[in-house]
Scaffold this active site. Sequence first.
Site, PDB file in Angstrom:
ATOM      1  N   HIS A   1      -6.845   0.193  -2.354  1.00  0.00           N
ATOM      2  CA  HIS A   1      -6.431  -1.110  -2.862  1.00  0.00           C
ATOM      3  C   HIS A   1      -4.901  -1.175  -2.869  1.00  0.00           C
ATOM      4  CE1 HIS A   1     -10.288  -2.746  -4.039  1.00  0.00           C
ATOM      5  NE2 HIS A   1     -10.598  -1.597  -4.613  1.00  0.00           N
TER       6      HIS A   1
ATOM      7  N   TYR B   1       0.873  -1.176   0.000  1.00  0.00           N
ATOM      8  CA  TYR B   1       0.000   0.000   0.000  1.00  0.00           C
ATOM      9  C   TYR B   1       0.913   1.230   0.000  1.00  0.00           C
ATOM     10  CZ  TYR B   1      -3.522  -3.368   1.501  1.00  0.00           C
ATOM     11  OH  TYR B   1      -4.362  -4.454   1.578  1.00  0.00           O
TER      12      TYR B   1
ATOM     13  N   LYS C   1      -3.135  -5.713  -9.878  1.00  0.00           N
ATOM     14  CA  LYS C   1      -1.909  -5.326  -9.189  1.00  0.00           C
ATOM     15  C   LYS C   1      -0.714  -5.539 -10.126  1.00  0.00           C
ATOM     16  CE  LYS C   1      -3.948  -7.008  -4.886  1.00  0.00           C
ATOM     17  NZ  LYS C   1      -4.730  -5.787  -4.694  1.00  0.00           N
TER      18      LYS C   1
END
Length: 366
Positions: free
Chosen positions: A313, A302, A344
């Site tokens: 997210h 993060y 991601k």
Amino acid sequence: MQPTGELRGDAVHVGGDARQRFYDSRGYGRPLSGNEIALSRVEAAHLLFRGDLSGVAIDGDDGPTLGFERFFVDSAAATDRFAVRYLVYADLRDRGFYLSPTRDGWPGGDADVGDAVDLVVYERGSTPDTGDVLYPVRIVGERESLPAADVAGQTLAVVDEESDITYFAATTPDIEGSTAYDPPSELTGVLLDDRVMVWNAPEALYVRGFYGQPLTGRAADIEGALQLSLVEAASLAARGSLSLSRSIGDAGSDPAADAIRARGRAVEGDRFDRRLSVYERLRDRAAVPKTGFKFGADFRTYLDVETVEELPHSEHLVRVVDPDHAFAPRELSLDVRLAGGVRKEMVFAMAGTDGVDWLSVGRLTP
């Protein structure tokens, strides 16, 4: 009437108006004297396949003239990895790109790319003369190994057993967070088998710093109990923020950082030190690493944590490998596919005694 080429050494020479027909207009080969050009075997095979060459003469005027099928088989026998290199070359040509083999004396041969690169693909609108390289392509068969340490900056073309091609972009990631939190300096914990329990943790340690996991439940009458992973605890202890009041197991009178690190090595081996090194570097970059177990990775990251109640997210999945790690293409494809499926970026951290090198790999559509 289409021209015929002549194989001389490992290049196919074509005369007549070959320079205008193939090099100037479509970027095939390299120019020689006059209008003659030399083609690599891959380029010649592609022109044969398209019907732009009528054949390739072998062994001069007295030898046979081969069509596509026989020339392809002859080239596969004479040249390492010819079949997979041809498949990628043909696919990129069909996508409308000009491209060249990277070999000394060939267009693209003096491009600033690594030795392992097979082809250079030029930007659309560019030719071998302008040399604006868009993709330095490294071709890999599904069953080959791929060293992690030397692929950054390359485009990987993986050819599977059914001759399908998957492209990946390998880059150096820019992981820089903006999480502003300094942990307190007087935390006290108990070292358990594979974690550290802090009984009176300040709320901000979890809420603002996103350290640990609260010990909680629907009917809990305990507040401030926070479970830290060994990696989190070792990092906090090394920064002087955490001491131990008790250790379950033989930790002796070792300082907290040494005791926790020793416990990490006991349960995880040398891999613990590599993961700890990566964890600390991510924290140094103001990013917050948390376990990536659910995604099959070491960490998820993060970049900007203000409070866990408004958690964004996570941006990356990080897998820690040693500096000599070699990918199996199937393994690499699995990691990248999973990361893409959860939106991601897949990052590999090559952690060794000299520090951490970073590699990001993602799917690419040329």
